[in-house]
Design a protein around this motif. Structure first.
Motif, PDB file in Angstrom:
ATOM      1  N   ASP A 152       0.767  -1.146   0.088  1.00  0.00           N
ATOM      2  CA  ASP A 152       0.004   0.010  -0.085  1.00  0.00           C
ATOM      3  C   ASP A 152       0.867   1.306   0.007  1.00  0.00           C
ATOM      4  N   ALA A 153       0.274   2.373  -0.398  1.00  0.00           N
ATOM      5  CA  ALA A 153       0.981   3.522  -0.312  1.00  0.00           C
ATOM      6  C   ALA A 153       1.563   3.730   1.194  1.00  0.00           C
ATOM      7  N   LEU A 154       2.779   4.444   1.474  1.00  0.00           N
ATOM      8  CA  LEU A 154       3.492   4.822   2.428  1.00  0.00           C
ATOM      9  C   LEU A 154       2.989   5.980   3.185  1.00  0.00           C
ATOM     10  N   ARG A 155       3.190   5.664   4.437  1.00  0.00           N
ATOM     11  CA  ARG A 155       2.901   7.345   5.341  1.00  0.00           C
ATOM     12  C   ARG A 155       3.824   7.452   6.591  1.00  0.00           C
ATOM     13  N   VAL A 156       4.356   8.328   6.667  1.00  0.00           N
ATOM     14  CA  VAL A 156       5.302   8.762   7.868  1.00  0.00           C
ATOM     15  C   VAL A 156       4.469   9.345   8.896  1.00  0.00           C
ATOM     16  N   LEU A 157       4.755   8.691  10.097  1.00  0.00           N
ATOM     17  CA  LEU A 157       4.006   9.261  11.227  1.00  0.00           C
ATOM     18  C   LEU A 157       5.000   9.428  12.477  1.00  0.00           C
ATOM     19  N   ALA A 158       4.738  10.084  13.539  1.00  0.00           N
ATOM     20  CA  ALA A 158       5.300  10.385  14.702  1.00  0.00           C
ATOM     21  C   ALA A 158       4.371   9.837  15.675  1.00  0.00           C
ATOM     22  N   VAL A 159       4.845   9.008  16.672  1.00  0.00           N
ATOM     23  CA  VAL A 159       4.472   8.342  17.757  1.00  0.00           C
ATOM     24  C   VAL A 159       4.547   9.106  19.015  1.00  0.00           C
ATOM     25  N   PRO A 160       3.728   9.416  20.115  1.00  0.00           N
ATOM     26  CA  PRO A 160       4.031   9.610  21.210  1.00  0.00           C
ATOM     27  C   PRO A 160       4.553   8.902  22.237  1.00  0.00           C
ATOM     28  N   ASP A 209      -4.231   2.497   9.191  1.00  0.00           N
ATOM     29  CA  ASP A 209      -5.647   2.587   9.340  1.00  0.00           C
ATOM     30  C   ASP A 209      -6.201   1.442  10.431  1.00  0.00           C
ATOM     31  N   ALA A 210      -5.280   0.527  10.485  1.00  0.00           N
ATOM     32  CA  ALA A 210      -5.677  -0.489  11.455  1.00  0.00           C
ATOM     33  C   ALA A 210      -5.170  -0.331  12.980  1.00  0.00           C
ATOM     34  N   LEU A 211      -4.230   0.791  12.984  1.00  0.00           N
ATOM     35  CA  LEU A 211      -3.630   0.834  14.309  1.00  0.00           C
ATOM     36  C   LEU A 211      -4.742   1.237  15.446  1.00  0.00           C
ATOM     37  N   GLU A 212      -5.533   2.115  15.092  1.00  0.00           N
ATOM     38  CA  GLU A 212      -6.751   2.705  15.938  1.00  0.00           C
ATOM     39  C   GLU A 212      -6.030   3.037  17.375  1.00  0.00           C
ATOM     40  N   VAL A 213      -4.751   3.788  17.249  1.00  0.00           N
ATOM     41  CA  VAL A 213      -4.267   4.245  18.600  1.00  0.00           C
ATOM     42  C   VAL A 213      -4.215   5.910  18.480  1.00  0.00           C
ATOM     43  N   PRO A 214      -4.729   6.397  19.408  1.00  0.00           N
ATOM     44  CA  PRO A 214      -4.782   8.035  19.240  1.00  0.00           C
ATOM     45  C   PRO A 214      -3.506   8.875  19.575  1.00  0.00           C
ATOM     46  N   GLY A 215      -3.398   9.861  19.157  1.00  0.00           N
ATOM     47  CA  GLY A 215      -2.275  10.793  19.452  1.00  0.00           C
ATOM     48  C   GLY A 215      -1.202  10.577  18.347  1.00  0.00           C
ATOM     49  N   LEU A 216      -1.262   9.912  17.187  1.00  0.00           N
ATOM     50  CA  LEU A 216      -0.394   9.786  16.183  1.00  0.00           C
ATOM     51  C   LEU A 216      -0.571  10.977  15.303  1.00  0.00           C
ATOM     52  N   THR A 217       0.631  11.609  14.832  1.00  0.00           N
ATOM     53  CA  THR A 217       0.710  12.694  13.739  1.00  0.00           C
ATOM     54  C   THR A 217       1.298  12.023  12.464  1.00  0.00           C
ATOM     55  N   LEU A 218       0.730  12.290  11.392  1.00  0.00           N
ATOM     56  CA  LEU A 218       1.148  11.829  10.244  1.00  0.00           C
ATOM     57  C   LEU A 218       1.518  13.122   9.149  1.00  0.00           C
ATOM     58  N   TRP A 219       2.346  12.894   8.331  1.00  0.00           N
ATOM     59  CA  TRP A 219       2.560  13.688   7.398  1.00  0.00           C
ATOM     60  C   TRP A 219       1.423  13.866   6.239  1.00  0.00           C
ATOM     61  N   SER A 220       0.891  14.610   5.780  1.00  0.00           N
ATOM     62  CA  SER A 220       0.020  14.431   4.874  1.00  0.00           C
ATOM     63  C   SER A 220      -0.101  13.854   3.680  1.00  0.00           C
ATOM     64  N   HIS A 221       1.347  13.650   3.229  1.00  0.00           N
ATOM     65  CA  HIS A 221       1.696  13.123   1.865  1.00  0.00           C
ATOM     66  C   HIS A 221       1.690  11.461   2.016  1.00  0.00           C
ATOM     67  N   THR A 222       1.643  10.857   0.772  1.00  0.00           N
ATOM     68  CA  THR A 222       1.992   9.359   0.704  1.00  0.00           C
ATOM     69  C   THR A 222       3.140   9.290  -0.200  1.00  0.00           C
ATOM     70  N   TRP A 223       3.746   8.212   0.100  1.00  0.00           N
ATOM     71  CA  TRP A 223       5.275   8.238  -0.509  1.00  0.00           C
ATOM     72  C   TRP A 223       5.328   6.617  -1.274  1.00  0.00           C
ATOM     73  N   VAL A 224       6.111   6.727  -2.195  1.00  0.00           N
ATOM     74  CA  VAL A 224       6.458   5.334  -2.986  1.00  0.00           C
ATOM     75  C   VAL A 224       8.171   5.273  -2.939  1.00  0.00           C
ATOM     76  N   PRO A 225       8.417   4.151  -2.728  1.00  0.00           N
ATOM     77  CA  PRO A 225      10.001   3.950  -2.690  1.00  0.00           C
ATOM     78  C   PRO A 225      10.598   3.805  -3.913  1.00  0.00           C
ATOM     79  N   LEU A 226      11.818   4.034  -4.123  1.00  0.00           N
ATOM     80  CA  LEU A 226      12.567   3.503  -5.099  1.00  0.00           C
ATOM     81  C   LEU A 226      14.007   3.235  -4.654  1.00  0.00           C
ATOM     82  N   ARG A 227      14.504   2.147  -5.448  1.00  0.00           N
ATOM     83  CA  ARG A 227      15.727   1.310  -4.721  1.00  0.00           C
ATOM     84  C   ARG A 227      16.923   1.697  -5.774  1.00  0.00           C
TER      85      ARG A 227
END
Length: 294
Positions: A152-160, A209-227
């Motif tokens: 799936d598309a990748l998201r960057v997030l910060a966790v308290p 989407d499946a985490l259901e943990v409050p307090g997470l902060t996400l960057w608004s963009h989705t990312w794709v990897p290149l190797r």
């Protein structure tokens, strides 16, 4: 782990870790299945105050280090960038950056690390310990770029900090125990970096989407990897300095924001999903007809 810095990246069939020696000792009973890079590394945190945009940060840092024949292991996070350099070259790395930019150093520069007794223990227990030194850019290796499949598309997030246990428990279940673990084989893409100041993760959208943990902060963009395909990671990897700079420079010149993850065996640069076509074009122009599967 009580370490002030630990990073775990699980991509497809590779599980890559950056840990201190105290944490490394926990893996000694499993030394027969651990590939250990024998070289010690030092972490340089890049203050975001000194960088105005995600576009070009990596290119500006990696270029002078490559010119001074210094291998790097690079980790982007939600709030910072971390450049790992060989412990014996940390002062050379600072000098290389100062040769190009006005650099202010916060904290004491560490002394060169002594030869690690832990490496010897792993070798005695049957581990494959890889070591190497830089060889410069006199004969660049052939370059190729691929776009790895992800679930799936990748998201960057910060966790308290207070939510970390709940998040990590859910992730372990998803990545290693549940039916999703088998379903994600060959497309798994996950990274966690925990420092004294932040906990940053890179996750597939469906996992977020499946985490259901409050307090997470996400960057608004989705990312794709290149190797980056080439002499980048484990085995004989890190022997040719500057190879990752050759991938970051054209993206930097094109003003394309990037997120970078080094692993034991590879290096991955991530671009925003809407920039993937522009990134492919910039790399094709840079390689000037060289082999690049984009």
């Amino acid at each position: 782990s009580s370490s002030a810095f630990v990073s775990v990246t699980h991509i497809h069939d590779e599980l890559s870790l950056v840990v201190d020696e105290e944490t490394l000792s926990l893996f000694l009973p499993h030394a027969d299945v651990v590939n250990l890079h024998s070289q010690a590394w030092r972490v340089i945190e890049i203050s975001e105050d000194s960088m105005q945009s995600a576009a070009g940060v990596f290119g500006r840092l990696s270029a002078p280090l490559a010119e001074h024949d210094i291998s790097i292991f690079y980790l982007s996070t939600y709030a910072s960038d971390y450049v790992l350099v060989p412990a014996a070259q940390v002062r050379d790395a600072i000098a290389a950056l100062k040769s190009r930019y006005a650099v202010g150093v916060v904290g004491e520069l560490p002394e060169a690390a002594p030869t690690s007794a832990m490496v010897a223990k792993f070798a005695a227990a049957g581990s494959s310990a890889e070591s190497s030194t830089g060889t410069g850019l006199t004969e660049p290796a052939p370059m190729a770029v691929t776009w790895p499949a992800v679930g799936d598309a990748l998201r960057v997030l910060a966790v308290p900090e207070r939510r970390f246990t709940a998040v990590f428990g859910a992730l372990c279940a998803d990545l290693f125990v549940s039916a999703n673990a088998a379903a994600g084989a060959g497309t798994r893409f996950f990274s966690l970096t925990k420092t004294a100041d932040e906990i940053s993760m890179l996750l597939e959208q469906r996992v977020v989407d499946a985490l259901e943990v409050p307090g997470l902060t996400l960057w608004s963009h989705t990312w794709v990897p290149l190797r980056v395909e080439g002499n980048v990671g484990g085995g004989d990897g890190f022997t040719e300095t500057g190879i990752v700079n050759r991938i970051s420079a054209p993206l930097s010149r094109a003003g394309i924001p990037t997120f970078h993850l080094s692993t034991f065996a590879s290096h991955f640069s991530l671009v925003r999903q809407q920039n993937s076509a522009d990134a492919a074009a910039a790399l094709e122009r840079s390689f000037q007809g060289a082999s690049a599967s984009v």
